[in-house]
Motif scaffolding. Structure first.
Motif, mmCIF file in Angstrom:
data_model
loop_
_atom_site.group_PDB
_atom_site.id
_atom_site.type_symbol
_atom_site.label_atom_id
_atom_site.label_comp_id
_atom_site.label_asym_id
_atom_site.label_seq_id
_atom_site.Cartn_x
_atom_site.Cartn_y
_atom_site.Cartn_z
ATOM 1 N N THR A 211 -6.339 0.015 2.932
ATOM 2 C CA THR A 211 -6.686 1.140 2.059
ATOM 3 C C THR A 211 -7.973 1.798 2.516
ATOM 4 O O THR A 211 -8.087 3.029 2.557
ATOM 5 N N ARG B 185 -6.912 -4.299 0.990
ATOM 6 C CA ARG B 185 -8.210 -3.629 0.851
ATOM 7 C C ARG B 185 -8.643 -3.014 2.182
ATOM 8 O O ARG B 185 -9.141 -1.885 2.223
ATOM 9 N N THR C 275 -8.748 -2.799 -5.556
ATOM 10 C CA THR C 275 -7.785 -3.221 -4.541
ATOM 11 C C THR C 275 -7.994 -4.691 -4.221
ATOM 12 O O THR C 275 -8.981 -5.060 -3.582
ATOM 13 N N THR D 181 -2.660 -9.740 -4.270
ATOM 14 C CA THR D 181 -3.007 -8.336 -4.467
ATOM 15 C C THR D 181 -3.065 -8.004 -5.957
ATOM 16 O O THR D 181 -2.660 -8.814 -6.805
ATOM 17 N N CYS E 224 0.828 -1.209 0.000
ATOM 18 C CA CYS E 224 0.000 0.000 0.000
ATOM 19 C C CYS E 224 0.862 1.259 0.000
ATOM 20 O O CYS E 224 0.577 2.229 -0.719
#
Length: 521
Positions: free
Chosen positions: A424, A421, A415, A510, A289
């Motif tokens: 984020t 996820r 995502t 991812t 991220c």
């Protein structure tokens, strides 16, 4: 993996189908979370398009009205403070200086502090039950606000309200991602988010009725009755959620077979199903991220959109009375604004569900009218003859929420990886909280009742947000072009690439780890 290996896997498909049928026959209620990734991928082709459509209609019938009601109540509970302020809350509790602003700031400060822990709880445990319990608790808090006597009571209750409301919006985003296909994310998210305005019409009429009755008897302190009404309603809806809200593996209104079908239906999202990655927090996805520009775009966009939101939700009613309207007229004038907002939400939802690649265009375009509207509110002279013109400028701010809400819908769409996820989503809502806190503080008591410096600050935010969204779209377009170039000469068929992408999604890979992941624009 080579093409020969893929073909070898295809030859095993009868055995996989036989194992899938045996697994399907052995499914019991509550066992859906243990279905293997291989079974979910294999199950996708076992159902017809008509079966999927029937299931989607059932999901819509149960989830969308409930989420619409929950989200509408949350927004009303959160923003009712602005209405209550014009009906004596500040005077009856002895607020002075920046104390009124701090009631919003402390809400979002606690919201932000508990955002990350609450999202971890949502990932680890039954999402529907957690969300429902949080909702009942915040309903109790809203009810108690009606009994507050001073700033201390109010600031403690607003802090508790922030604690219990912090997981509702990110939780709903995860719920949408666990039930719907990527192309459906925007339209379904906008359905429940339209309650921001749609339920606002209902609540405005109810609060108008309470306020009008209070105007006949000023000693009745109508702002307290507003809290009693909203708190009771929140508790009742929270109890209903205990029985109806959740992800496919949690709810009681689906049969075991329908739960399996619900997970198979979204396997093409390449992001896993509702139980993928729930048992382990993966720090490597967190590190990913931090090097992903889109992670930062999401947080910055949330901040820039939420700063004006914090100002409007806290001071809009006060500013509108400064135009020359009464407090009751201001409540009624919110109704056409809310009605237009609902129509705008519906139009955007329908268009983005039928045509791809338009979400960020709508987000970019929705920053322009509020930019103009806030500048008009700041610079048009304040005199009675201009009050409708200034209200028209305020009306122009309606579209700004699309830039925030559609950005939320991009989280489940773009995502992959459960931890990525979740992280984020948490970071995005930190930006949302910080923006709302800052928004409530740039409106200074010394600038009352027009708050011109704060209004100009909101306009500047929309100009910056326009630039951020343009950069965000450019990055996603370049990534998709890079994908097109990579797959042009990989020697695989489209079916082979699709199968690999789905398997990687079920393995909790991812979007960076999945070389076949395509980003939604």
């Amino acid at each position: 993996m080579s093409t020969d290996q893929v073909q070898a896997e295809d030859k095993k498909s009868p055995a996989v189908e036989m194992a899938t049928m045996e697994k399907q026959n052995s499914i019991e209620v509550g066992e859906v979370s243990e279905i293997s990734e291989q079974d979910i991928v294999a199950a996708e082709g076992e159902y017809t398009e008509e079966q999927y459509k029937q299931l989607r209609r059932k999901i819509d019938r149960y989830l969308l009205p409930l989420m619409w009601l929950c989200y509408g109540i949350q927004q009303t509970d959160k923003t009712a403070l602005g209405t209550q302020a014009t009906f004596g809350l500040r005077e009856d509790t002895g607020l002075h200086g920046q104390q009124y602003s701090w009631l919003t700031t402390v809400f979002y400060l606690v919201y932000m502090i508990f955002e990350f822990p609450s999202n971890i709880v949502l990932q680890r445990y039954k999402m529907g039950k957690i969300l429902s319990c949080y909702m009942i608790c915040w309903g109790v808090v809203v009810l108690c606000i009606g009994f507050a006597q001073n700033f201390t009571h109010l600031v403690v209750l607003r802090a508790l309200q922030g604690l219990f409301e912090c997981c509702i919006s990110p939780g709903f985003i995860l719920v949408v991602g666990s039930w719907y296909k990527t192309r459906e994310h925007a339209s379904r998210s906008l359905v429940f988010q339209s309650a921001n305005a749609g339920f606002g019409i209902i609540s405005s009429l109810a609060l108008y009725g309470i306020g009008k009755r209070g105007a006949k008897n000023p000693d009745s302190e109508p702002w307290r009755w507003m809290s009693y009404f909203l708190g009771t309603m929140t508790i009742l809806v929270g109890v209903a959620c205990l029985f109806l809200l959740g992800t496919p593996s949690e709810v009681k209104w689906l049969s075991p077979e329908e739960k399996r079908m619900a997970n198979a239906r979204i396997v093409g999202n390449n992001t896993g199903h509702d139980r993928t990655g729930v048992k382990k927090w993966q720090w490597k996805q967190v590190r990913e991220c931090l090097i992903d520009p889109c992670f930062w775009f999401a947080g910055i966009n949330a901040f820039l959109s939420s700063l004006p939101n914090g100002g409007l939700t806290t001071f809009a009613h006060i500013i509108n009375t400064s135009f020359g309207f009464t407090n009751l007229q201001v409540i009624l004038l919110d109704i056409p604004r809310s009605a237009f907002s609902v129509l705008y939400f519906v139009a955007v939802g329908l268009i983005t569900s039928r045509k791809t690649g338009l979400r960020l265009f709508f987000m970019i375009g929705s920053t322009i009218p509020p930019f103009v509207g806030f500048l008009g509110m700041a610079f048009i002279p304040n005199n009675p003859s201009m009050k409708w013109t200034k209200w028209g400028m305020y009306f122009m701010t309606v579209p700004y929420v699309i830039s925030l809400f559609l950005a939320w819908s991009l989280i489940p769409s773009n995502t992959a990886g459960r931890t990525k996820r979740t992280f984020t989503s948490s970071f995005t809502f930190v930006g949302y909280c910080v923006g709302n806190m800052a928004g409530s503080q740039i409106f200074k008591a010394k600038d009352a009742p027009y708050y011109i410096p704060g209004v100009i600050g909101c306009a500047v935010c929309f100009g910056l947000e326009f630039a951020v969204l343009v950069c965000w779209r450019i990055v996603l377009v370049l990534r998709n072009r890079r994908l097109d170039k990579a797959i042009a000469n990989d020697g695989l068929t489209e079916e082979e690439r699709t199968l690999r992408a789905k398997k990687m999604g079920e393995e909790d890979k991812t979007d960076f780890e999945n070389p076949y992941f395509r980003y939604t624009l």
